[in-house]
Design an enzyme around this catalytic site. Structure first.
Site, PDB file in Angstrom:
ATOM      1  CG  HIS A  74      30.233  10.845  46.785  1.00  0.00           C
ATOM      2  ND1 HIS A  74      30.064   9.837  45.865  1.00  0.00           N
ATOM      3  CD2 HIS A  74      30.178  10.238  47.989  1.00  0.00           C
ATOM      4  CE1 HIS A  74      29.926   8.676  46.482  1.00  0.00           C
ATOM      5  NE2 HIS A  74      29.989   8.892  47.798  1.00  0.00           N
ATOM      6  CG  ASP A  76      32.634  10.797  42.800  1.00  0.00           C
ATOM      7  OD1 ASP A  76      31.930  11.159  43.766  1.00  0.00           O
ATOM      8  OD2 ASP A  76      33.817  10.441  42.928  1.00  0.00           O
ATOM      9  CG  ASP A 107      28.694   4.966  47.995  1.00  0.00           C
ATOM     10  OD1 ASP A 107      28.661   6.157  48.328  1.00  0.00           O
ATOM     11  OD2 ASP A 107      29.751   4.314  47.895  1.00  0.00           O
ATOM     12  CD  GLU A 146      33.678   9.377  48.931  1.00  0.00           C
ATOM     13  OE1 GLU A 146      34.009   8.992  50.067  1.00  0.00           O
ATOM     14  OE2 GLU A 146      33.311   8.582  48.045  1.00  0.00           O
TER      15      GLU A 146
END
Ligand code: ZN
Length: 391
Positions: A74, A76, A107, A146
């Site tokens: 992801h 986002d 992340d 996500e």
């Protein structure tokens, strides 16, 4: 040979897009440009649902045949929090003392950057295709949804891909799986999660006339004890024992002279691969019925959950990932199933999936950062995976 972009340069470009969920802020466009230039067929797919923001997603594939390996993730990110508290701007992509700072550094824009860099480098060395024979496929399944409600992301993108006939053989999710150092942990599965409410019906009445009432309070205590005392299982090869945990007991009765009509207790079960959601619910319902006998009137209201257990059993695919990790880092990764849920649980319905990315220590924190050397190592590991996969 044409030089391909480094993971660092791709990660910096991604970090400079402030894609705080649900915003995209150009992040998927960065990937689209790079992958198109390398010969990928790129699809941008937007999903919408009433009450949620429209979300942009990306699916890109090179090659048309098996074996097909997919990198998923992801773009986002969670909000930066207090901007002023960051040592280096949350969306500047700055490197200082060998560390890349920014929201999403671990992340998981950093992980995606490594997968893209490894793939471009691998393709450049292989005549632009996954295998010299022209066989094999590499794809990227990247969502912009996500970190928050995640209704217009991976689940729908997988359905969309299945409808157009995409078949994945294996998938790596680049979430930050490592605990202390790169190479220490591959996540091969996660426990399932299932919540419920135990409801015991009594008959309301005055405490002075208990024979005219039925008190659910002692009964719910008996049932909680009964459900707690009997283990759900003894664990399995890849998982710790399943655990049922009561988290509240509620009667909602402000009076001391009234026997309440009902008592409720909330609980959550983290369960392993001895169960599915269906068999687990049936097992607990059956134990409850046995504990109630003919006298107690109780039931469980099961709450909706899409967090089923999954595991990719250790085998050829995990061996291949482990071998690449060992080659680059000298570490033998732990094949772990601990922790919370991730999008991998949805992918597991389509193909074997593992999670392996950067070190998770600073994820969701102020000053989220990764050593640039970790980006190089992860890129080398992913490249090693591709070489072994298509060998
Ligand atoms: Zn993540």
């Amino acid at each position: 040979m044409i030089s391909t972009p480094t993971a660092l340069s791709i990660a910096q470009e991604l970090l400079r897009c402030p894609s705080v969920t649900p915003a995209d802020a150009g992040a998927l466009g960065v990937l689209e440009t790079l992958l198109k230039a390398a010969g990928f067929e790129v699809h941008r797919v937007t999903f919408s649902e009433v009450g949620t923001a429209d979300i942009d997603n990306l699916y890109a594939r090179i090659g048309t045949s098996a074996p097909h390996i997919c990198f998923a993730g992801h773009t986002d990110v969670v909000p930066p929090g207090d901007d002023g508290a960051w040592t280096h701007g949350a969306f500047d992509g700055e490197v200082a003392d060998g560390l890349l700072y920014g929201r999403g550094a671990v992340d998981m824009k950093g992980g995606i950057a490594c997968a893209v860099a490894a793939t471009l480098d691998y393709l450049a060395a292989n005549g632009g295709q996954p295998q010299q024979s022209g066989k094999g496929s590499i794809s990227f399944l990247i969502t912009g949804d996500e970190e928050d409600v995640a209704v217009n992301g991976t689940v729908k993108l997988l359905q969309w891909a299945a409808e157009r006939g995409e078949q994945f053989d294996h998938c790596i999710v680049g979430e930050p799986s490592n605990v202390e150092a790169i190479g220490d942990t591959i996540k091969i599965g996660r426990r399932g999660s299932q919540s419920g409410v135990l409801i015991v019906d009594g008959t309301q009445g005055h405490v002075a006339y208990p024979h005219r009432a039925a008190n659910p309070v002692p009964d719910i205590a008996r049932l909680i004890t009964a459900l707690n005392d009997e283990p759900l299982d003894a664990g399995s090869a890849q998982f710790q024992p399943s655990n049922l945990e009561f988290t509240s007991v509620d009667v909602g009765n402000p009076a001391t002279n009234v026997i309440p009509a009902q008592a409720r207790a909330k609980f959550n079960i983290r369960f392993n691969d001895h169960h599915t959601q269906e068999t687990l619910r049936a097992l607990v319902d059956q134990r409850l019925a046995a504990a109630c006998g003919n006298r107690i009137r109780a039931r469980i209201e099961w709450l909706p959950s899409n967090a089923d257990v999954f595991v990719t059993k250790p085998g050829a695919f995990t061996d291949l990932v482990s071998a690449s990790i060992a080659e680059v880092t000298g570490r033998t990764p732990d094949l772990n199933t601990g922790g919370g849920t991730s999008d991998a649980r949805f992918i597991a319905k389509y193909c074997p999936v593992v999670e392996f990315g950067l070190v998770g220590q600073t994820m969701h924190q102020i000053d989220e950062r990764t050593p640039v050397s970790d980006l190089d190592k992860l890129t080398a590991i992913y490249r090693g995976v591709l070489e072994r996969y298509f060998a």
